[in-house]
Design a protein around this motif. Structure first.
Motif, PDB file in Angstrom:
ATOM      1  N   LEU A 248       0.835  -1.200   0.000  1.00  0.00           N
ATOM      2  CA  LEU A 248       0.000   0.000   0.000  1.00  0.00           C
ATOM      3  C   LEU A 248       0.873   1.255   0.000  1.00  0.00           C
ATOM      4  O   LEU A 248       1.935   1.266   0.634  1.00  0.00           O
ATOM      5  CB  LEU A 248      -0.950  -0.003   1.214  1.00  0.00           C
ATOM      6  CG  LEU A 248      -2.359  -0.514   0.856  1.00  0.00           C
ATOM      7  CD1 LEU A 248      -2.328  -1.967   0.465  1.00  0.00           C
ATOM      8  CD2 LEU A 248      -3.350  -0.257   1.969  1.00  0.00           C
ATOM      9  N   VAL A 282     -12.856  -6.451   2.026  1.00  0.00           N
ATOM     10  CA  VAL A 282     -11.585  -5.860   2.457  1.00  0.00           C
ATOM     11  C   VAL A 282     -11.436  -6.071   3.965  1.00  0.00           C
ATOM     12  O   VAL A 282     -12.420  -6.209   4.700  1.00  0.00           O
ATOM     13  CB  VAL A 282     -11.456  -4.357   2.086  1.00  0.00           C
ATOM     14  CG1 VAL A 282     -11.146  -4.199   0.608  1.00  0.00           C
ATOM     15  CG2 VAL A 282     -12.685  -3.578   2.492  1.00  0.00           C
ATOM     16  N   MET A 283     -10.175  -6.088   4.370  1.00  0.00           N
ATOM     17  CA  MET A 283      -9.813  -6.489   5.729  1.00  0.00           C
ATOM     18  C   MET A 283     -10.548  -5.722   6.839  1.00  0.00           C
ATOM     19  O   MET A 283     -10.940  -6.300   7.847  1.00  0.00           O
ATOM     20  CB  MET A 283      -8.315  -6.241   5.838  1.00  0.00           C
ATOM     21  CG  MET A 283      -7.614  -6.825   6.972  1.00  0.00           C
ATOM     22  SD  MET A 283      -5.847  -6.807   6.608  1.00  0.00           S
ATOM     23  CE  MET A 283      -5.493  -5.093   6.303  1.00  0.00           C
ATOM     24  N   CYS A 284     -10.739  -4.421   6.611  1.00  0.00           N
ATOM     25  CA  CYS A 284     -11.348  -3.604   7.658  1.00  0.00           C
ATOM     26  C   CYS A 284     -12.787  -4.014   7.946  1.00  0.00           C
ATOM     27  O   CYS A 284     -13.363  -3.605   8.949  1.00  0.00           O
ATOM     28  CB  CYS A 284     -11.299  -2.136   7.250  1.00  0.00           C
ATOM     29  SG  CYS A 284     -11.880  -1.887   5.566  1.00  0.00           S
ATOM     30  N   ASP A 298      -9.283   0.965  11.922  1.00  0.00           N
ATOM     31  CA  ASP A 298      -9.971   0.063  10.995  1.00  0.00           C
ATOM     32  C   ASP A 298      -9.024  -0.999  10.455  1.00  0.00           C
ATOM     33  O   ASP A 298      -9.457  -2.081  10.080  1.00  0.00           O
ATOM     34  CB  ASP A 298     -10.557   0.858   9.813  1.00  0.00           C
ATOM     35  CG  ASP A 298     -11.535   1.924  10.265  1.00  0.00           C
ATOM     36  OD1 ASP A 298     -12.521   1.551  10.918  1.00  0.00           O
ATOM     37  OD2 ASP A 298     -11.307   3.123   9.996  1.00  0.00           O
ATOM     38  N   CYS A 299      -7.754  -0.657  10.371  1.00  0.00           N
ATOM     39  CA  CYS A 299      -6.762  -1.623   9.868  1.00  0.00           C
ATOM     40  C   CYS A 299      -5.374  -1.113  10.230  1.00  0.00           C
ATOM     41  O   CYS A 299      -5.216   0.032  10.660  1.00  0.00           O
ATOM     42  CB  CYS A 299      -6.885  -1.798   8.349  1.00  0.00           C
ATOM     43  SG  CYS A 299      -6.408  -0.325   7.430  1.00  0.00           S
ATOM     44  N   PHE A 301      -3.088  -0.262   8.283  1.00  0.00           N
ATOM     45  CA  PHE A 301      -2.677   0.839   7.415  1.00  0.00           C
ATOM     46  C   PHE A 301      -3.221   2.159   7.958  1.00  0.00           C
ATOM     47  O   PHE A 301      -2.504   3.159   8.033  1.00  0.00           O
ATOM     48  CB  PHE A 301      -3.171   0.614   5.975  1.00  0.00           C
ATOM     49  CG  PHE A 301      -2.736  -0.708   5.418  1.00  0.00           C
ATOM     50  CD1 PHE A 301      -1.396  -0.966   5.195  1.00  0.00           C
ATOM     51  CD2 PHE A 301      -3.664  -1.703   5.150  1.00  0.00           C
ATOM     52  CE1 PHE A 301      -0.976  -2.187   4.689  1.00  0.00           C
ATOM     53  CE2 PHE A 301      -3.260  -2.935   4.649  1.00  0.00           C
ATOM     54  CZ  PHE A 301      -1.915  -3.179   4.421  1.00  0.00           C
ATOM     55  N   ASN A 302      -4.493   2.150   8.343  1.00  0.00           N
ATOM     56  CA  ASN A 302      -5.053   3.368   8.921  1.00  0.00           C
ATOM     57  C   ASN A 302      -4.322   3.730  10.220  1.00  0.00           C
ATOM     58  O   ASN A 302      -4.199   4.898  10.569  1.00  0.00           O
ATOM     59  CB  ASN A 302      -6.549   3.192   9.183  1.00  0.00           C
ATOM     60  CG  ASN A 302      -7.368   3.363   7.911  1.00  0.00           C
ATOM     61  OD1 ASN A 302      -6.804   3.498   6.824  1.00  0.00           O
ATOM     62  ND2 ASN A 302      -8.690   3.356   8.052  1.00  0.00           N
ATOM     63  N   ILE A 329     -16.175   3.090   8.195  1.00  0.00           N
ATOM     64  CA  ILE A 329     -14.732   2.887   8.050  1.00  0.00           C
ATOM     65  C   ILE A 329     -14.119   4.085   7.319  1.00  0.00           C
ATOM     66  O   ILE A 329     -14.700   4.597   6.363  1.00  0.00           O
ATOM     67  CB  ILE A 329     -14.470   1.570   7.285  1.00  0.00           C
ATOM     68  CG1 ILE A 329     -14.912   0.385   8.160  1.00  0.00           C
ATOM     69  CG2 ILE A 329     -13.012   1.434   6.884  1.00  0.00           C
ATOM     70  CD1 ILE A 329     -15.119  -0.908   7.418  1.00  0.00           C
ATOM     71  N   ILE A 330     -12.968   4.500   7.819  1.00  0.00           N
ATOM     72  CA  ILE A 330     -12.317   5.662   7.200  1.00  0.00           C
ATOM     73  C   ILE A 330     -11.470   5.205   6.015  1.00  0.00           C
ATOM     74  O   ILE A 330     -10.641   4.311   6.139  1.00  0.00           O
ATOM     75  CB  ILE A 330     -11.424   6.393   8.217  1.00  0.00           C
ATOM     76  CG1 ILE A 330     -12.254   6.793   9.430  1.00  0.00           C
ATOM     77  CG2 ILE A 330     -10.769   7.611   7.578  1.00  0.00           C
ATOM     78  CD1 ILE A 330     -11.451   7.424  10.537  1.00  0.00           C
ATOM     79  N   HIS A 334      -5.260   5.105  -0.431  1.00  0.00           N
ATOM     80  CA  HIS A 334      -4.417   3.929  -0.165  1.00  0.00           C
ATOM     81  C   HIS A 334      -5.260   2.654  -0.215  1.00  0.00           C
ATOM     82  O   HIS A 334      -4.744   1.574  -0.458  1.00  0.00           O
ATOM     83  CB  HIS A 334      -3.707   4.051   1.190  1.00  0.00           C
ATOM     84  CG  HIS A 334      -4.644   4.104   2.362  1.00  0.00           C
ATOM     85  ND1 HIS A 334      -5.578   5.103   2.531  1.00  0.00           N
ATOM     86  CD2 HIS A 334      -4.801   3.280   3.429  1.00  0.00           C
ATOM     87  CE1 HIS A 334      -6.261   4.884   3.635  1.00  0.00           C
ATOM     88  NE2 HIS A 334      -5.810   3.777   4.217  1.00  0.00           N
ATOM     89  N   CYS A 335      -6.575   2.806   0.003  1.00  0.00           N
ATOM     90  CA  CYS A 335      -7.482   1.652   0.001  1.00  0.00           C
ATOM     91  C   CYS A 335      -7.492   0.924  -1.341  1.00  0.00           C
ATOM     92  O   CYS A 335      -7.828  -0.266  -1.399  1.00  0.00           O
ATOM     93  CB  CYS A 335      -8.889   2.087   0.361  1.00  0.00           C
ATOM     94  SG  CYS A 335      -8.987   2.777   2.024  1.00  0.00           S
ATOM     95  N   CYS A 338      -6.085  -2.447  -1.446  1.00  0.00           N
ATOM     96  CA  CYS A 338      -6.816  -3.619  -0.945  1.00  0.00           C
ATOM     97  C   CYS A 338      -7.779  -4.193  -1.978  1.00  0.00           C
ATOM     98  O   CYS A 338      -8.297  -5.286  -1.801  1.00  0.00           O
ATOM     99  CB  CYS A 338      -7.615  -3.249   0.302  1.00  0.00           C
ATOM    100  SG  CYS A 338      -6.560  -2.798   1.684  1.00  0.00           S
TER     101      CYS A 338
HETATM  102  S1  SF4 Z   1      -6.604   0.309   3.661  1.00  0.00           S
HETATM  103 FE1  SF4 Z   1      -8.708   0.951   3.413  1.00  0.00          FE
HETATM  104  S2  SF4 Z   1      -9.764  -0.734   2.388  1.00  0.00           S
HETATM  105 FE2  SF4 Z   1      -7.820  -1.505   3.166  1.00  0.00          FE
HETATM  106  S3  SF4 Z   1      -8.318  -2.396   5.124  1.00  0.00           S
HETATM  107 FE3  SF4 Z   1      -7.678  -0.314   5.509  1.00  0.00          FE
HETATM  108  S4  SF4 Z   1      -9.507   0.956   5.476  1.00  0.00           S
HETATM  109 FE4  SF4 Z   1     -10.018  -1.034   4.573  1.00  0.00          FE
END
Ligand code: SF4
Ligand code: SF4
Lengths: 351, 111
Positions: A248, A282-284, A298-299, A301-302, A329-330, A334-335, A338
Motif C-alpha cells: 500500500l 476488504v480487511m477492515c 480500521d486496519c 494501514f489506517n 470505516i475511514i 491507499h485503500c 486492498c
Molecule cells: S486500507 Fe482501506 S480498504 Fe484496506 S483495510 Fe484499511 S480501510 Fe479497509
C-alpha cells in the motif's frame, strides 16, 4: 537498503498528515483518477461498514530488527514505540470476551517486545481458535535469546505467518537486507523440524509475499506453486499457503514510490486493477487493529496514517464490540491497494 | 499533442483504442486476454516469450509492460535477460542465415 526509519531521518513522510495530503491530492484532486470513495459509492458500499468482527490484530510495537525498504509500518531498531504490559492487560480482557475467532499479533517484530512471551502465554489461555504471530523469520536467528522461538510457538500452538519476498537470495536480500535470505531459510528449516508447515500438520506455517518494487503481485496460486517448487527443490522446505499481498502506498513504500518517480504509475496501476468484487471483503470489514498504545483503527494501514476509528469507542480501555461495529470505516486512496486484482489483505487475496 | 512519437504515458491509454471502434477493439482485447491465459503454456512462459518478442519488435510499450509483468510473476532478471538473448539470437541468426544467399549469388556470378 534503508538503515533508519523515516521517523529517525526526520523525513516529512514520517508525518501521517503529509502522507494523506499526497494520497488525497495530485492526480486524484485534479480528476485524473477517481477517488476511492466515488468508486465504491457506485456499487453501494459508501460509507464502508464493518461486517461481523472476526479478527483482532494487535500491533505490539514498531521496533524491528530489520528496516525493509517497503515497510508500511516504518519499523526499525530505532523505533521505541512498544506496547506496555498494562496495555497488554487491557487487550487480554478484550481477547477473553471478544466474538472474534482470530488473534493476530504483528509489529515491527513482535518478539522484540520484552513482554511478548508473557502476553502469548496469557492470550493462548483464552482459547481463541486461530492465534497468529507475524514473524519476520530472521528474528529467530538474530540473537541467541530468540533461538528457541520455534519451540515456544509450538508449545502455544501459534500459527506462524512469515514474510518471504522471493525464493532467490538476490531478490530477497535486495528488499530486506544482506543475509536475510540465508537466515530466513534456516528459520524455515527449523520450523519444519518442529512440524510447522508440513503437509497435513496442524502447526500452521504460511508465507507472505509482497513485491520488491513498484508493481503489483501476480496471481497468488501461481506464485505459491513457484515458491513451493523452488523452496522444496533447493532447501527441502515445506509451508502451507502463500499470501500475495499488495504494497500500500504509505510510509516507506510511499517514500520509495515518490523518490523513484513511480508514484503516479503505481496509483494508475492500482486504480486500473480496481476490482469491485473485492470491496465487500476488504480487511477492515472483519478486523479491528489495535496500536501499541491501545488506540483502535480500521486496519494496520489506517493505524500508520493515524486515522483512528470513527466511533465513540476509540481506545482499548473503553472497548465495546457492539458500539465499535456500528461505525463507518475511514477510507482514502491507499485503500485501492486492498481492491486491486484479486484484492489484498493480511490473509492474502479476498476476491 | 506530445512532441515525441513515444510517450510512456500513452501505454495507460491503450484501452481507449476501443472507443473509436468498439467492435474491433473489444475483439482484440478479448483475444489478447485469452492468449495470455494459463494454457498448454504457463502464463509465466508466455510472459517470457512476450518479453523476447517485445525486444525483437523493438516496441518500447511492450518492453515496459512485459518487464513489469515478469516482475509481477516473480520472474528473475537473469531469466528475463536470457529471454531477451533468445530474441536477439533469432534476430541475428535471421540476418546471418541470409549470408547463404550471398554465398550462393556470389558463386553463381563468379567464374
Ligand atoms: S486500507 Fe482501506 S480498504 Fe484496506 S483495510 Fe484499511 S480501510 Fe479497509
Ligand atoms: S516489513 Fe516487517 S520485517 Fe520489515 S521492517 Fe517492517 S515490520 Fe520489520
Amino acid at each position: 537498503m534503508a538503515t533508519k526509519s523515516l521517523q529517525a531521518k526526520g523525513k516529512d513522510l514520517a508525518i501521517a498528515n503529509k502522507q494523506l495530503e499526497i494520497l488525497n491530492g495530485g492526480i486524484f484532486a485534479d480528476g485524473e483518477l477517481p477517488y476511492f470513495k466515488d468508486n465504491i459509492a457506485k456499487i453501494g458500499h459508501f460509507p464502508l461498514r464493518p461486517k461481523k468482527l472476526e479478527i483482532l490484530q494487535i500491533n505490539v510495537g514498531y521496533m524491528c530488527n530489520q528496516v525493509c525498504e517497503h515497510c508500511h509500518v516504518d519499523a526499525g531498531p530505532d523505533r521505541k514505540e512498544i506496547m506496555t504490559r498494562e496495555t497488554m492487560q487491557q487487550c487480554l480482557e478484550v481477547i477473553k470476551n471478544t466474538g472474534a475467532h482470530t488473534l493476530d499479533l504483528t509489529g515491527g517484530a513482535p518478539e522484540m517486545n520484552p513482554n511478548f512471551r508473557w502476553f502469548v502465554e496469557e492470550a493462548a489461555k483464552a482459547g481463541i481458535k486461530d492465534f497468529i504471530v507475524r514473524s519476520n523469520l530472521t528474528i529467530i536467528r538474530a540473537n541467541k535469546k530468540y533461538y528457541d522461538l520455534p519451540d515456544f510457538f509450538k508449545k502455544h500452538n501459534v500459527h506462524v505467518i512469515s514474510s518471504m519476498p522471493h525464493y532467490t537470495r538476490g531478490k530477497t536480500d535486495k528488499q530486506r537486507g544482506d543475509g536475510v535470505f540465508d537466515k530466513s531459510i534456516k528459520a524455515l528449516q527449523e520450523l519444519n523440524e518442529r512440524g510447522y508447515g508440513m503437509p497435513g500438520s496442524d502447526l500452521r506455517l504460511d508465507l507472505v509475499y509482497n513485491p520488491s518494487g513498484a508493481y503489483l503481485p501476480g496471481d497468488q496460486m501461481a506464485l505459491q506453486a513457484d515458491f513451493k517448487k523452488a523452496l522444496k527443490e533447493d532447501f527441502n522446505i515445506d509451508f502451507h499457503n502463500l499470501f500475495a499481498i499488495t504494497n500500500l502506498p504509505i510510509a516507506r513504500f510511499l517514500d520509495y514510490l515518490i523518490a523513484s518517480e513511480n508514484y503516479e504509475d503505481y496509483m494508475y496501476a492500482l486504480v486500473e486493477a480496481y476490482n469491485p468484487s473485492a470491496v465487500a471483503n476488504v480487511m477492515c470489514t472483519n478486523t479491528i487493529s489495535i496500536s501499541w498504545d491501545g488506540w483502535l483503527y480500521d486496519c494496520d494501514f489506517n493505524q500508520m496514517l493515524d486515522l483512528k476509528v470513527a466511533s465513540k469507542v476509540k481506545h482499548i480501555k473503553d472497548y465495546n464490540e457492539d458500539i465499535l461495529n456500528d461505525r463507518n470505516i475511514i477510507i482514502s486512496q491507499h485503500c485501492y491497494g486492498c481492491t486491486a486484482g484479486s484484492g489484498s489483505s493480511c490473509q492474502g487475496t479476498v476476491a | 499533442m506530445a512532441d515525441s512519437y513515444y510517450d510512456p504515458k500513452d501505454l495507460r491509454k491503450f484501452g481507449k483504442i476501443t472507443e473509436w471502434s468498439e467492435n474491433l477493439g473489444t475483439k482484440f482485447f478479448d483475444y489478447y486476454g485469452e492468449v495470455f491465459k494459463e494454457g498448454a503454456l504457463t502464463a509465466r512462459e508466455k510472459s517470457l516469450i512476450a518479453l523476447a518478442v517485445a525486444h525483437t519488435e523493438k516496441c518500447p510499450y511492450c518492453i515496459d509492460a512485459y518487464t513489469k509483468d515478469g516482475l509481477q510473476k516473480g520472474i528473475t532478471k537473469e531469466e528475463m535477460m536470457e529471454a531477451v538473448h533468445v530474441g536477439a539470437a533469432i534476430k541475428s541468426g535471421a540476418a546471418l542465415v541470409h549470408g547463404v544467399q550471398m554465398m550462393n549469388k556470389h558463386d553463381k556470378l563468379s567464374m
